[in-house]
Scaffold this active site. Structure first.
Site, PDB file in Angstrom:
ATOM      1  N   CYS A  37      17.768 -92.219 -17.018  1.00 14.98           N
ATOM      2  CA  CYS A  37      17.091 -90.914 -17.152  1.00 14.98           C
ATOM      3  C   CYS A  37      17.412 -89.993 -15.975  1.00 14.98           C
ATOM      4  O   CYS A  37      17.098 -88.800 -16.010  1.00 14.98           O
ATOM      5  CB  CYS A  37      15.580 -91.089 -17.263  1.00 14.98           C
ATOM      6  N   HIS A  78      16.318 -74.672 -25.417  1.00 17.76           N
ATOM      7  CA  HIS A  78      17.707 -74.572 -24.940  1.00 17.76           C
ATOM      8  C   HIS A  78      17.801 -74.234 -23.454  1.00 17.76           C
ATOM      9  O   HIS A  78      18.680 -73.479 -23.036  1.00 17.76           O
ATOM     10  CB  HIS A  78      18.528 -73.601 -25.815  1.00 17.76           C
ATOM     11  N   GLU A 125       9.094 -87.237 -27.549  1.00 17.79           N
ATOM     12  CA  GLU A 125      10.390 -87.026 -26.896  1.00 17.79           C
ATOM     13  C   GLU A 125      11.522 -87.719 -27.656  1.00 17.79           C
ATOM     14  O   GLU A 125      12.638 -87.204 -27.719  1.00 17.79           O
ATOM     15  CB  GLU A 125      10.331 -87.543 -25.456  1.00 17.79           C
TER      16      GLU A 125
HETATM   17 ZN   LIG Z   1      14.636 -87.726 -21.316  1.00 17.62          ZN
END
Ligand SMILES: [Zn+2]
Length: 139
Positions: A37, A78, A125
């Site tokens: 990550c 974005h 997520e």
């Molecule tokens: Zn992530």
């Protein structure tokens, strides 16, 4: 659109509104122990906002649905979240993004005379990971 059952919130209000929307954004967790990550990567975040209240506005709305989407989507869609002022000196983890969405939404709701309250931010997520943020007290 998304058909999904979300966790529910106990509250004493007569009206409850839920708004789904999504936005696409990149982020990274700026820490050695965050594993992969740490590298910049993207998600399509799915948001569900729960808004409650007892009073409606002159349109009969608790809050306009499209306004809720615009508030968050326009600021995050974005973008690389780490570069946004909302995440200055913060790690844009799912938890912090959910908390930040709550703060943006509640600050906006506070401007209305009918005083709607945000009681839950659900933030997905990935297909297998989501966070729920609820304020400690409904103010
Ligand atoms: Zn992530």
């Amino acid at each position: 659109m998304i058909q999904q059952v979300y966790p529910t919130v106990n509250h004493p209000y007569t009206f409850e509104l839920n708004k789904d929307f999504n936005f696409s954004a990149a982020h990274f967790i700026p820490s050695e122990d965050a594993g992969k990550c740490m590298r910049t990567h993207g998600h399509t975040y799915f948001v569900n906002l729960t808004i409650v209240g007892d009073a409606l506005d002159h349109n009969g709305f608790l809050i306009n649905f499209s306004e809720l989407k615009r508030l968050v989507h326009d600021q995050f869609d974005h973008y690389l979240l780490n570069e946004l002022p909302q995440f200055k000196d913060k790690s844009p983890s799912t938890e912090i993004v959910a908390q930040t969405i709550f703060e943006i939404v509640q600050a906006h709701l506070n401007k209305y005379d009918n005083k709607p309250k945000c009681v839950q931010v659900y933030l997905r997520e990935t297909p297998s990971s989501y966070v729920v943020y609820r304020p400690k007290e409904i103010k």
